[in-house]
Design an enzyme around this catalytic site. Structure first.
Site, PDB file in Angstrom:
ATOM      1  N   ASP A   1       0.780  -1.384  -0.275  1.00 46.33           N
ATOM      2  CA  ASP A   1       0.183   0.150  -0.159  1.00 46.33           C
ATOM      3  C   ASP A   1       0.860   1.634   0.411  1.00 46.33           C
ATOM      4  OD1 ASP A   1      -2.293  -1.399   0.104  1.00 46.33           O
ATOM      5  OD2 ASP A   1      -3.126  -0.722   1.822  1.00 46.33           O
TER       6      ASP A   1
ATOM      7  N   HIS B   1       3.362  -2.236   3.455  1.00 42.10           N
ATOM      8  CA  HIS B   1       4.046  -1.125   2.675  1.00 42.10           C
ATOM      9  C   HIS B   1       5.051  -1.239   2.192  1.00 42.10           C
ATOM     10  CE1 HIS B   1       0.397  -0.918   5.751  1.00 42.10           C
ATOM     11  NE2 HIS B   1      -0.249   0.049   4.903  1.00 42.10           N
TER      12      HIS B   1
END
Length: 286
Positions: A85, A231
């Site tokens: 992400d 992430h």
């Protein structure tokens, strides 16, 4: 990617025909053969058309407008999806891409509109390496939004994804896993797949875990049909980049095979919906 695949196939066939003709008529120069047949122009045209057609990451019908955090797969096949992400991001995304390429693993990247606009070349690299692109909004807001603001958060990002990558995606991840602030309602209305996760690495918590801690957490939570949250953006996630090769190695040793989220849904034997799934407790990266 239907139409694009078709045009690329036409271009490939054209190249093959050209090679065959050149072999059969070896006494004719390549330039002369091109002039007589116009095949090279055909290849150029078909390739140009293919490049102008958006790549579509479509959602299987039974998963449209559904909210998922994992799926059931036939025979409990040991497949798992790695997702990243908040990118694209300098250094971190590129390090992760290098590992994924070396390990021949495809992942799913949920991109925020602003960094994609700031670092378009990194975003293009993600796509060029064969990974799936998802929408992760423009500003990564958790707050309650009006229908118009929710629409702009998703659609403005979709516009950037289209402009930068020539991609249209129906895969959406709400920031923080928040389901009730207006974003998910808009995504469902437009038959998108709302993608949560079943394995949280914890790599965006204020006290960033070590690569060893991330590995331990992921191994403890991994299950067949699971989705792993990590992430690559919202800051330099160096520990994540360091952990990824070890995560891949250990999961492989346990018999797991890596797939993208669309591949995971295609493999699924059902369409579980989790409308009451709890939002993630992770902190905002900013």
């Amino acid at each position: 990617p239907g139409k694009k695949t078709l045009w690329l196939a036409i271009a490939a066939i054209s190249c093959a025909v050209f090679a065959l003709l050149h072999t059969l008529f070896s006494n004719v120069s390549a330039d002369a053969l091109i002039a007589k047949t116009g095949i090279a122009k055909t290849v150029d045209v078909t390739t140009a058309i293919a490049n102008s057609i958006p790549m579509n990451f479509d959602v299987p019908t039974n998963f449209q407008a559904k909210t998922i955090k994992n799926v059931l797969v036939p025979g409990a096949e040991k497949v798992i999806a790695l997702t990243f992400d908040d990118g694209p991001w300098p250094e971190t995304t590129e390090k992760i891409l290098a590992t994924l390429k070396q390990e021949k693993v495809k992942a799913t990247f949920y991109m925020i509109g602003q960094p994609l606009k700031s670092f378009p070349e990194i975003g293009k690299k993600v796509l060029a390496d064969g990974h799936v692109i998802g929408n992760h909004t423009l500003h990564h807001w958790y707050k309650q939004m009006t229908p118009l603001v929710a629409q702009r958060e998703i659609e403005d990002t979709a516009k950037i994804i289209k402009e930068v990558l020539n991609v249209e995606t129906a895969y959406f991840r709400p920031p923080g896993g928040v389901l009730t602030n207006g974003l998910v309602a808009y995504a469902q209305k437009h038959n998108q797949s709302i993608n949560l996760w079943s394995v949280e690495s914890g790599d965006s918590h204020p006290k960033r875990p070590t690569p060893e801690a991330m590995l331990k957490t992921i191994l403890a939570q991994a299950t067949p049909g699971g989705i792993v949250l990590m992430h690559d953006g919202g800051g330099h996630h160096d520990n994540t980049a360091k952990a990824v090769p070890h995560i891949i190695a250990k999961l492989r040793a346990q018999g797991y095979r890596f797939v993208t989220v669309p591949e995971l849904l295609e493999l699924s034997s059902s369409s579980p919906e989790t409308p009451t799934a709890q939002a993630s407790s992770r902190s905002v990266d900013s």
